[in-house]
Scaffold this active site. Structure first.
Site, short mmCIF file in Angstrom:
data_model
loop_
_atom_site.label_atom_id
_atom_site.label_comp_id
_atom_site.label_asym_id
_atom_site.label_seq_id
_atom_site.Cartn_x
_atom_site.Cartn_y
_atom_site.Cartn_z
N SER A 1 47.48 -4.99 -4.04
CA SER A 1 48.09 -3.66 -3.99
C SER A 1 48.72 -3.21 -5.30
CB SER A 1 49.14 -3.61 -2.87
OG SER A 1 50.03 -4.67 -3.03
N THR B 1 53.39 -1.56 -3.08
CA THR B 1 53.76 -1.21 -4.45
C THR B 1 54.88 -2.12 -4.91
OG1 THR B 1 53.24 1.09 -4.13
CG2 THR B 1 54.93 0.63 -5.77
N THR C 1 51.44 0.48 -8.99
CA THR C 1 50.67 0.29 -7.76
C THR C 1 49.20 0.65 -7.96
OG1 THR C 1 50.65 0.88 -5.41
CG2 THR C 1 51.03 2.66 -6.94
N ARG D 1 43.20 10.77 -5.36
CA ARG D 1 44.52 10.82 -4.71
C ARG D 1 45.56 10.12 -5.59
NH1 ARG D 1 48.58 6.91 -2.93
NH2 ARG D 1 49.63 7.76 -1.12
N THR E 1 58.66 2.42 -1.60
CA THR E 1 57.34 1.89 -1.27
C THR E 1 56.95 2.42 0.10
OG1 THR E 1 56.03 -0.12 -0.98
CG2 THR E 1 58.32 -0.25 -0.32
N GLY E 2 55.65 2.45 0.35
CA GLY E 2 55.21 2.96 1.64
C GLY E 2 54.33 4.18 1.47
#
Ligand code: ASP
Length: 326
Positions: free
Chosen positions: A84, A187, A205, A215, A238-239
């Site tokens: 990731s 991330t 990330t 994106r 993060t997320g």
């Protein structure tokens, strides 16, 4: 006329109140200066443990928070087994690994790079954009050209064997349904306070696995994926980046600390704000980390399962589970 005069009087009064509140909040943060914890570094997820070690080498030898947050997350970018972060990351749905990163220092200098391909250390490219250009955000081919012109090497476009295997498996159905905490919200975000009392932050990330080509998430956007105000504190996220972008998440955490909230309360209130604005919040994971000017830290996530690594002089490097809304 008199209405206008009243309005002006009221505005002056409110502005006065705001100034008092603001300076009170900053006083609150400064008051406990005696027990300031420094240096300290905090970073997202379990890969934060190795990253903190990298940062600590800098912090423990009296280095700057800026160098620490760059060197720290470079450890994660170097790890090709990490799916990731960096070039080992899972690709977008067209099979390209595209990288996002940002960095910010105690002077408010900052920059991000986004949609960057085939460069091993996007965080260092972000730092170079910050230090060598008048710009704050560079993307895609232009960012890659800037990197190559400045001595970065063009790496292979092949996926790592592990990423390739996962991608081929995904292609069988080509469904985009992120699984919370698994696919793929990892991330690395890092914030640090150095021995001189200065704050910096970094974030890097490969973004969401199997995202649409082009994106860009929250991580390279200053104020969304990461933010630093040396008067108050620093935060990172993060997320699911789309939800963080919609509320300028990291900036919001810092602003809540400015109002006098503790780092954990500031992260919690920001998660609550995000929930209000995200009707699908039950299907989403987001976590915030924060550090204030005194070296006090906090974390909070939407769902269970978010952890973070904290390195302090007293307790060394340890992994903690964040409290969560659900
Ligand atoms: N925030 C990142 C993004 O949306 C994902 C992550 O944290 O892994 O790109």
């Amino acid at each position: 006329m008199s209405t206008r005069r009243n309005f002006l009087k009221l505005s002056a009064f409110t502005a006065g109140l705001f100034t008092i509140n603001k300076s009170k909040a900053i006083e609150n943060i400064a008051r406990s200066n005696a027990k300031q914890i420094k240096p300290v570094v905090i970073s997202t997820w379990s890969h934060g443990m190795a990253a903190n070690e990298g940062a600590w080498k800098v912090l423990s030898s009296n280095g700057t928070a800026l160098d620490a947050v760059e060197k720290g997350v470079m450890v994660t970018e170097d790890d090709l087994t990490n799916l990731s972060v960096g070039l080992g990351g899972l690709p977008d749905r067209d099979g390209h690994v595209t990288l996002d990163a940002s960095i910010m220092d105690e002077k408010g200098r900052c920059a991000g790079v986004a949609f960057l391909e085939r460069i091993k250390h996007p965080i260092s490219v972000a730092r170079m954009v910050m230090e060598k250009t008048p710009h704050v955000l560079m993307v895609g081919e232009g960012a890659q050209k800037f990197a190559l012109d400045n001595g970065f090497k063009l790496e292979s476009k092949e996926l790592t064997p592990e990423a390739d295997k996962a991608y081929k498996e995904w292609l069988k159905k080509s469904e985009y349904k992120p699984v919370i905490n698994i696919e793929n919200h990892d991330t690395i975000g890092m914030v640090a306070l150095d021995a001189h009392g200065n704050l910096s932050g970094s974030c890097t990330t490969s973004g969401l696995a199997y995202k649409m080509h082009g994106r860009v998430g929250d991580s390279p956007i200053i104020g969304a994926g990461m933010y630093v105000d040396n008067e108050v504190g620093a935060a990172c996220a993060t997320g699911l980046g789309e939800t963080v972008l919609k509320i300028c998440g990291s900036y919001q955490v810092v602003e809540f600390m400015r109002q006098g909230l503790s780092p954990e309360e500031a992260c919690k209130k920001t998660v609550e704000r995000l929930i209000k604005k995200s009707p699908n919040y039950k299907d989403v994971q987001v976590g915030f980390l924060a550090l204030n000017k005194n070296g006090e830290h906090g974390a909070y996530s939407l769902q269970k399962g978010f952890n973070y690594a904290l390195y302090t002089p007293e307790n060394g490097n340890k992994l903690f589970d964040a409290k969560s809304f659900i």
